[in-house]
Write a protein that holds these residues in place. Structure first.
Motif, PDB file in Angstrom:
ATOM      1  N   ALA B 144      10.269  62.160   3.556  1.00 35.73           N
ATOM      2  CA  ALA B 144      10.092  60.798   3.027  1.00 35.73           C
ATOM      3  C   ALA B 144       9.169  60.008   3.939  1.00 35.73           C
ATOM      4  O   ALA B 144       8.338  59.222   3.481  1.00 35.73           O
ATOM      5  CB  ALA B 144      11.446  60.107   2.904  1.00 35.73           C
ATOM      6  N   GLY B 145       9.306  60.255   5.247  1.00 29.72           N
ATOM      7  CA  GLY B 145       8.447  59.581   6.217  1.00 29.72           C
ATOM      8  C   GLY B 145       6.999  59.988   6.046  1.00 29.72           C
ATOM      9  O   GLY B 145       6.078  59.177   6.199  1.00 29.72           O
ATOM     10  N   THR B 146       6.785  61.248   5.712  1.00 29.82           N
ATOM     11  CA  THR B 146       5.418  61.736   5.513  1.00 29.82           C
ATOM     12  C   THR B 146       4.772  61.043   4.313  1.00 29.82           C
ATOM     13  O   THR B 146       3.582  60.708   4.341  1.00 29.82           O
ATOM     14  CB  THR B 146       5.414  63.267   5.318  1.00 29.82           C
ATOM     15  N   LEU B 147       5.558  60.827   3.280  1.00 29.84           N
ATOM     16  CA  LEU B 147       5.029  60.107   2.111  1.00 29.84           C
ATOM     17  C   LEU B 147       4.619  58.692   2.491  1.00 29.84           C
ATOM     18  O   LEU B 147       3.577  58.193   2.069  1.00 29.84           O
ATOM     19  CB  LEU B 147       6.087  60.049   0.995  1.00 29.84           C
ATOM     20  N   VAL B 148       5.460  58.061   3.296  1.00 29.24           N
ATOM     21  CA  VAL B 148       5.152  56.698   3.746  1.00 29.24           C
ATOM     22  C   VAL B 148       3.899  56.710   4.615  1.00 29.24           C
ATOM     23  O   VAL B 148       3.016  55.852   4.482  1.00 29.24           O
ATOM     24  CB  VAL B 148       6.348  56.089   4.515  1.00 29.24           C
ATOM     25  N   ALA B 149       3.811  57.707   5.497  1.00 31.32           N
ATOM     26  CA  ALA B 149       2.638  57.814   6.377  1.00 31.32           C
ATOM     27  C   ALA B 149       1.368  57.951   5.544  1.00 31.32           C
ATOM     28  O   ALA B 149       0.338  57.333   5.839  1.00 31.32           O
ATOM     29  CB  ALA B 149       2.798  58.996   7.323  1.00 31.32           C
ATOM     30  N   GLN B 150       1.467  58.767   4.486  1.00 32.92           N
ATOM     31  CA  GLN B 150       0.287  58.928   3.625  1.00 32.92           C
ATOM     32  C   GLN B 150      -0.061  57.606   2.926  1.00 32.92           C
ATOM     33  O   GLN B 150      -1.233  57.261   2.781  1.00 32.92           O
ATOM     34  CB  GLN B 150       0.529  60.031   2.588  1.00 32.92           C
ATOM     35  N   ALA B 151       0.973  56.875   2.534  1.00 32.76           N
ATOM     36  CA  ALA B 151       0.721  55.569   1.907  1.00 32.76           C
ATOM     37  C   ALA B 151       0.033  54.635   2.893  1.00 32.76           C
ATOM     38  O   ALA B 151      -0.880  53.889   2.531  1.00 32.76           O
ATOM     39  CB  ALA B 151       2.038  54.958   1.420  1.00 32.76           C
ATOM     40  N   LEU B 152       0.433  54.691   4.165  1.00 36.35           N
ATOM     41  CA  LEU B 152      -0.197  53.852   5.182  1.00 36.35           C
ATOM     42  C   LEU B 152      -1.647  54.291   5.419  1.00 36.35           C
ATOM     43  O   LEU B 152      -2.532  53.458   5.625  1.00 36.35           O
ATOM     44  CB  LEU B 152       0.615  53.903   6.480  1.00 36.35           C
ATOM     45  N   ALA B 153      -1.884  55.597   5.373  1.00 40.73           N
ATOM     46  CA  ALA B 153      -3.261  56.095   5.507  1.00 40.73           C
ATOM     47  C   ALA B 153      -4.113  55.565   4.351  1.00 40.73           C
ATOM     48  O   ALA B 153      -5.277  55.190   4.530  1.00 40.73           O
ATOM     49  CB  ALA B 153      -3.273  57.628   5.534  1.00 40.73           C
ATOM     50  N   ASP B 154      -3.508  55.518   3.155  1.00 41.83           N
ATOM     51  CA  ASP B 154      -4.236  55.001   1.990  1.00 41.83           C
ATOM     52  C   ASP B 154      -4.543  53.512   2.146  1.00 41.83           C
ATOM     53  O   ASP B 154      -5.618  53.050   1.765  1.00 41.83           O
ATOM     54  CB  ASP B 154      -3.428  55.243   0.702  1.00 41.83           C
ATOM     55  N   VAL B 155      -3.587  52.790   2.716  1.00 41.96           N
ATOM     56  CA  VAL B 155      -3.823  51.355   2.951  1.00 41.96           C
ATOM     57  C   VAL B 155      -4.981  51.179   3.936  1.00 41.96           C
ATOM     58  O   VAL B 155      -5.833  50.298   3.769  1.00 41.96           O
ATOM     59  CB  VAL B 155      -2.540  50.659   3.480  1.00 41.96           C
ATOM     60  N   ALA B 156      -5.021  52.029   4.939  1.00 46.86           N
ATOM     61  CA  ALA B 156      -6.126  51.958   5.914  1.00 46.86           C
ATOM     62  C   ALA B 156      -7.463  52.179   5.213  1.00 46.86           C
ATOM     63  O   ALA B 156      -8.444  51.490   5.494  1.00 46.86           O
ATOM     64  CB  ALA B 156      -5.919  52.996   7.017  1.00 46.86           C
TER      65      ALA B 156
END
Lengths: 250, 238
Positions: B144-156
């Motif tokens: 679940a954390g990895t999904l969030v991390a990917q979402a943060l990468a997308d925000v970047a």
């Protein structure tokens, strides 16, 4: 620098122009190489400053020369905007109404001179921005992503050549003999060390950049290594000691 | 993972993507939140320049050693693999990867990191960079954390585009170039400020950011004024 990378390829193109001309690589060679490599008719380069007068440095043909002079005289145009904004200004067609509004005088004068598309690329390394590279085409022209990336690489090389020209006369090896090994990797330490030198030597950021590179050249050291020493406080510059050090082992 | 904190973080990031936001300031906030929300010990946003070289745009800590660890991955490491493949690279225990990335593993170990995650920053069909997360303790990453991390990468990635929408150029190459140059400016300023005040690089950064916030100004505008010496900036030693 990455072997086979874009910067390496652009550097070879510029070196070839210099060899053809029979001189050391300079900003004029960047202009001629850019014209040969890109779908443009000419190129020109102006030294720009926020505090001192700007002036044209070189151009490949009459139209380019006129474009440089026009912008500096009028104080408007893509080159002026590129310098002030710190980003490229790409004008595929000067005949569009919007552009004629923005640069009311320049747009007409440039069209009159024979330019239809103008691309202005700022020369910059962070806060250091010594000039702008201008390219023009006689017909409406769009640079594709590859061509734009090349144009930006030409501008980067012009930046280094322009600043390194200031090292000449300090007794260091000629730029042509040095190669560009220090282009490899944009190490954050090089930028940090440049900032540190402004304080240690009480000079501006442009001058600090030149002094850091001069130091590396004269000692035959890699720029990244010198910078790392400065950041780690293993090497300190002083306004008084530096000329002595520069003289003792070159 | 704390759901409430997570929601708050995305709201905060969205709130910060206002018209005149500062890219470096924003990305630093994003890396700080990666540490806070995902339980990472360090985070960095890396962008590829036009030679394909990965360059640090922001890090949760501006110390030289951490920046080095990011930069080193131009030769080898999870971030480079992630950038080249366009897929996440997840390494729960770096000590098992010493043969795969000998230099990276040694340097990461020396800096106290044993687990690492790299998430691609994708823009249409292009990979423009990667978000890199480091953890001190080995062990599997929460999916679940990895999904969030990917979402943060997308925000970047979105912030990169957003940054330039008010300007003229809409061409990716040029946008990236301008973004990278704004980072060079920050490094120059860190050097000048650290030397002037006798502080380290991380404190130089937070001092500059603190000044910008206190005066309600963009980080890069203050940085530019400081390096040019074009105006008095009390508190920054000028």
């Amino acid at each position: 620098m990455r072997p086979g990378g874009r910067s390496a390829r652009i550097q070879v193109l510029v070196a070839e122009q210099a060899a053809r001309r029979g001189g050391r690589a300079g900003v004029l060679d960047v202009c001629t190489a850019a014209v040969a490599a890109l779908p443009v008719g000419g190129a020109g380069l102006s030294a720009m400053s926020r505090t001192a007068a700007s002036h044209p440095l070189c151009s490949t043909d009459d139209i380019s020369e006129q474009l440089e002079e026009l912008q500096l005289t009028l104080g408007e145009g893509p080159c002026v905007d590129a310098f002030l904004d710190g980003s490229a200004v790409l004008t595929p067609d000067l005949l569009t109404g919007r552009l004629q509004d923005r640069w009311a005088v320049f747009a007409d004068a440039a069209l009159e001179a024979g330019a239809r598309a103008v691309f202005a690329l700022p020369l910059q390394v962070g806060a250091i921005s010594p000039g702008v590279l201008d390219l023009y085409a006689e017909v409406p022209t769009v640079l594709d992503p590859e061509q734009l990336a090349d144009a930006l690489a030409f501008a980067d090389l012009a930046t280094l050549l322009l600043l390194d020209a200031r090292i000449d006369g300090t007794g260091g090896p000629a730029p042509a003999d040095r190669g560009f090994e220090d282009l490899d990797g944009h190490r954050a330490e090089i930028d940090q060390a440049t900032g540190i030198l402004t304080v240690q030597l009480g000079i501006g950021i442009d001058e600090a950049f030149v002094r850091l590179r001069a130091h590396a050249y004269m000692r035959g050291r890699r720029l990244a290594d010198v910078a790392a020493d400065v950041v780690a406080h293993r090497l300190r510059f002083s306004p008084h000691a530096e000329p002595d050090r520069a003289g003792d082992d070159t | 993972m704390n759901q409430q904190l997570l929601a708050k973080t995305f709201v905060e990031l969205a709130d910060n993507l206002v018209a005149d936001f500062d890219l470096i300031d924003f990305l630093r906030l994003l890396t700080d939140r990666c540490v806070g929300v995902l339980g990472a010990d360090a985070a960095g946003v890396l962008l590829a320049d036009r030679d394909g070289e990965l360059r640090v745009m922001a890090a949760s800590d501006e110390q030289v050693r951490l920046l080095e660890l990011f930069q080193l991955q131009n030769d080898e490491g999870p971030c480079l693999e992630c950038f080249r493949s366009g897929s996440p690279v997840i390494v729960p225990d770096l000590s098992r990867e010493a043969e795969r990335w000998p230099r990276f593993v040694t340097t990461a170990h020396r800096s106290g990191f044993t687990a690492v995650q790299a998430l691609p920053m994708r823009l249409r069909d292009e990979v423009v960079g990667a978000l890199n997360l480091f953890r001190a303790a080995p062990g599997p990453f929460d999916p679940a954390g990895t999904l969030v991390a990917q979402a943060l990468a997308d925000v970047a990635t979105i912030s990169l585009l957003q940054q330039r929408s008010s300007h003229r150029s809409t061409i990716l190459n040029e946008q990236l170039q301008t973004a990278l140059n704004s980072r060079v400016l920050i490094e120059q300023v860190k050097g000048k400020l650290a030397e002037r005040l006798g502080i380290d690089m991380e404190r130089a950064f937070t001092t500059l950011r603190g000044y910008a916030r206190a005066h309600n100004r963009r980080l890069s505008d203050v940085a530019r004024a400081f390096v040019d010496g074009s105006e008095p900036l009390p508190g920054l030693g000028s």
